[in-house]
Design a protein around this motif. Structure first.
Motif, PDB file in Angstrom:
ATOM      1  N   TYR A 224       9.004  -3.511   1.036  1.00  0.00           N
ATOM      2  CA  TYR A 224       9.063  -4.958   0.837  1.00  0.00           C
ATOM      3  C   TYR A 224       7.695  -5.634   0.830  1.00  0.00           C
ATOM      4  CZ  TYR A 224      13.996  -4.374   2.112  1.00  0.00           C
ATOM      5  OH  TYR A 224      15.304  -3.987   2.170  1.00  0.00           O
ATOM      6  N   LEU A 225       6.818  -5.244   1.772  1.00  0.00           N
ATOM      7  CA  LEU A 225       5.545  -5.925   1.953  1.00  0.00           C
ATOM      8  C   LEU A 225       4.418  -4.911   2.096  1.00  0.00           C
ATOM      9  CD1 LEU A 225       6.773  -8.635   4.489  1.00  0.00           C
ATOM     10  CD2 LEU A 225       6.054  -9.075   2.131  1.00  0.00           C
ATOM     11  N   GLY A 226       3.187  -5.383   1.958  1.00  0.00           N
ATOM     12  CA  GLY A 226       2.037  -4.493   2.015  1.00  0.00           C
ATOM     13  C   GLY A 226       1.054  -4.832   3.117  1.00  0.00           C
ATOM     14  N   GLU A 227      -0.099  -4.226   3.029  1.00  0.00           N
ATOM     15  CA  GLU A 227      -1.132  -4.347   4.059  1.00  0.00           C
ATOM     16  C   GLU A 227      -1.523  -5.792   4.341  1.00  0.00           C
ATOM     17  OE1 GLU A 227      -5.738  -2.775   4.786  1.00  0.00           O
ATOM     18  OE2 GLU A 227      -4.686  -2.332   2.917  1.00  0.00           O
ATOM     19  N   ALA A 228      -1.544  -6.629   3.310  1.00  0.00           N
ATOM     20  CA  ALA A 228      -2.005  -8.006   3.479  1.00  0.00           C
ATOM     21  C   ALA A 228      -1.139  -8.806   4.449  1.00  0.00           C
ATOM     22  CB  ALA A 228      -2.049  -8.710   2.125  1.00  0.00           C
TER      23      ALA A 228
END
Length: 245
Positions: free
Chosen positions: A155-159
Motif C-alpha cells: 500500500y505505502l512506501g518508504e516516504a
C-alpha cells in the motif's frame, strides 16, 4: 464493583483511542496494559517500536505494563501458548475480559474471542464497527499525536514511515487505503493525547525494509499477522523511533 480487565496495547492510534474510551467507562478497571514483544529484537511485535518507548508510553498513561515476549521466529502456536499462560494467571486474580482496538476485521475478532473463551474470558471492542473516517476525526479532535512507524509495501512506501499522522497525511492517502489502516496498511506510535500524563519524547531514526519472510517467517498468510488483501505484501518499511532522555 468495576469489572477487572486487561487492555491489549499495541501502542498505536486505535489502541490509544480505545483506551481513552475504556478509561472513561465506569464499568471497567484496567489492571494492566498487555503488549506482545519480540524478545530477540526487544521491539513491539508488528510495529517494530523499541521496548524502551513502549515502557515510556505505559509510564505516561500511569498504568502498569506487562510484556509477553515471543522468539525471533515466532509462530501463532508460540504466541497462543504464552498468551494463554499470561491470561490464566490474570483470570485467577479476578480479571474477566480483555479490551482491544479492533474496528472491523471479523476474522481477527473471532480469533481473539475463541482464544479468550479457552481461558474463561471475553473480549471488549470499544471501536467495533464504527466508521473509520469518523474515528480518525475523533482521534484528531481529542488532540492525539501519532507518527507512522511501519507500512505494508502493498500500500505505502518508504516516504510514509516517520510521518506525523495528521489530517494532511490522511488526505494524501489513495482512496483504497483505510484512514485507520485497519487492513494492515500502516501502523503508528501514539506519543501524546488525553491518555498520557505527558508526551513521550522521541526522535526519528533510520528507515529499514524487511521482507515478509524476515518479519513473519511462519505466518505470512495469517489473518492475525497480515489481513487478506488483493495486493501482494512483499515486505514492510519500518522507521526506528529513538527514545530521548
Amino acid at each position: 464493583m468495576k469489572e477487572k480487565i486487561i487492555f491489549c496495547w499495541s501502542g498505536g492510534k486505535d489502541s490509544a483511542l480505545a483506551l481513552n474510551r475504556i478509561l472513561q467507562d465506569d464499568r471497567y478497571e484496567v489492571v494492566t496494559l498487555l503488549t506482545t514483544c519480540n524478545g530477540h529484537f526487544q521491539r513491539v511485535s508488528m510495529h517494530g517500536v523499541r521496548v524502551e518507548l513502549l515502557e515510556q508510553q505505559a509510564a505516561a498513561t500511569g498504568l502498569p505494563l506487562e510484556k509477553v515476549f515471543v522468539s525471533q521466529r515466532s509462530s501463532n502456536e508460540e504466541y497462543q501458548q504464552k498468551m494463554s499462560a499470561c491470561l490464566l494467571a490474570h483470570r485467577a486474580a479476578g480479571v474477566t475480559a480483555c479490551a482491544f482496538g479492533d474496528i472491523f476485521l471479523e476474522d481477527l475478532k473471532r480469533w481473539r474471542e475463541e482464544n479468550l473463551a479457552k481461558v474463561g474470558m471475553r473480549g471488549i471492542f470499544p471501536l467495533w464497527k464504527e466508521d473509520t473516517r469518523e474515528l480518525i476525526r475523533e482521534f484528531f479532535a481529542l488532540g492525539f499525536g501519532t507518527v507512522i512507524c511501519c507500512v505494508n509495501d502493498a500500500y505505502l512506501g518508504e516516504a510514509a514511515v516517520g510521518c506525523r499522522l495528521d489530517a494532511d497525511f490522511i488526505a494524501s492517502l489513495p482512496a483504497e487505503i483505510d484512514p485507520c489502516g485497519e487492513n494492515g496498511e500502516f501502523h503508528s506510535f501514539a506519543f501524546a493525547g488525553p491518555v498520557f500524563k505527558k508526551p513521550v519524547r522521541f526522535t526519528v531514526g533510520e528507515k529499514v525494509y524487511r521482507p515478509v519472510e524476515q518479519t513473519h517467517p511462519t505466518d505470512a498468510n495469517s489473518s492475525y499477522v497480515c489481513p487478506s488483501t488483493p495486493r501482494q505484501t512483499k515486505g514492510f518499511w519500518f522507521c526506528d523511533l529513538l527514545p530521548v532522555s
